[in-house]
Design a protein around this motif. Sequence first.
Motif, PDB file in Angstrom:
ATOM      1  N   ARG A   1      80.615  20.861  53.377  1.00  0.00           N
ATOM      2  CA  ARG A   1      80.551  20.017  52.195  1.00  0.00           C
ATOM      3  C   ARG A   1      79.607  20.524  51.122  1.00  0.00           C
ATOM      4  N   PHE A   2      78.707  21.442  51.449  1.00  0.00           N
ATOM      5  CA  PHE A   2      77.664  21.822  50.504  1.00  0.00           C
ATOM      6  C   PHE A   2      77.787  23.279  50.087  1.00  0.00           C
TER       7      PHE A   2
ATOM      8  N   TYR B   1      68.713  18.567  47.028  1.00  0.00           N
ATOM      9  CA  TYR B   1      70.096  18.174  46.794  1.00  0.00           C
ATOM     10  C   TYR B   1      70.253  17.809  45.326  1.00  0.00           C
TER      11      TYR B   1
ATOM     12  N   HIS C   1      79.394  28.327  51.441  1.00  0.00           N
ATOM     13  CA  HIS C   1      79.634  26.938  51.833  1.00  0.00           C
ATOM     14  C   HIS C   1      78.987  26.678  53.191  1.00  0.00           C
TER      15      HIS C   1
ATOM     16  N   VAL D   1      71.069  22.905  46.617  1.00  0.00           N
ATOM     17  CA  VAL D   1      72.464  22.781  47.030  1.00  0.00           C
ATOM     18  C   VAL D   1      73.114  21.607  46.295  1.00  0.00           C
ATOM     19  N   ARG D   2      74.433  21.646  46.238  1.00  0.00           N
ATOM     20  CA  ARG D   2      75.197  20.528  45.701  1.00  0.00           C
ATOM     21  C   ARG D   2      76.421  20.329  46.566  1.00  0.00           C
ATOM     22  N   GLU D   3      77.001  19.131  46.494  1.00  0.00           N
ATOM     23  CA  GLU D   3      78.224  18.877  47.247  1.00  0.00           C
ATOM     24  C   GLU D   3      79.377  19.591  46.579  1.00  0.00           C
ATOM     25  N   ARG D   4      80.279  20.110  47.388  1.00  0.00           N
ATOM     26  CA  ARG D   4      81.477  20.751  46.851  1.00  0.00           C
ATOM     27  C   ARG D   4      82.385  19.694  46.250  1.00  0.00           C
TER      28      ARG D   4
ATOM     29  N   LYS E   1      75.760  20.421  56.464  1.00  0.00           N
ATOM     30  CA  LYS E   1      74.405  19.902  56.301  1.00  0.00           C
ATOM     31  C   LYS E   1      73.501  20.352  57.448  1.00  0.00           C
TER      32      LYS E   1
END
Length: 73
Positions: free
Chosen positions: A19-20, A60, A41, A5-8, A44
């Motif tokens: 947020r992810f 992450y 989306h 996953v990555r942060e938006r 967490k």
Amino acid sequence: MKIYVRERQKVGTGVKQPRFRVVAVTSEAEDKRQLKVEGTHFRKTELEQIAADAGATIVYLEEMPDESHGKMK
């Protein structure tokens, strides 16, 4: 199994939006576990619950520096 996953990028701080973003999901062939992700989306806590139920690890991804965007090695 791993969930990457990555942060938006377009979600500001204090905004009540997930947020992810799930980027990829891997699975071991011998385990034969499969996970189909319907959403894109996630919060967490949602990711942590999915990973716990599926026996997966969340990875992450780190943010890429601005100067290296669009450049491949």
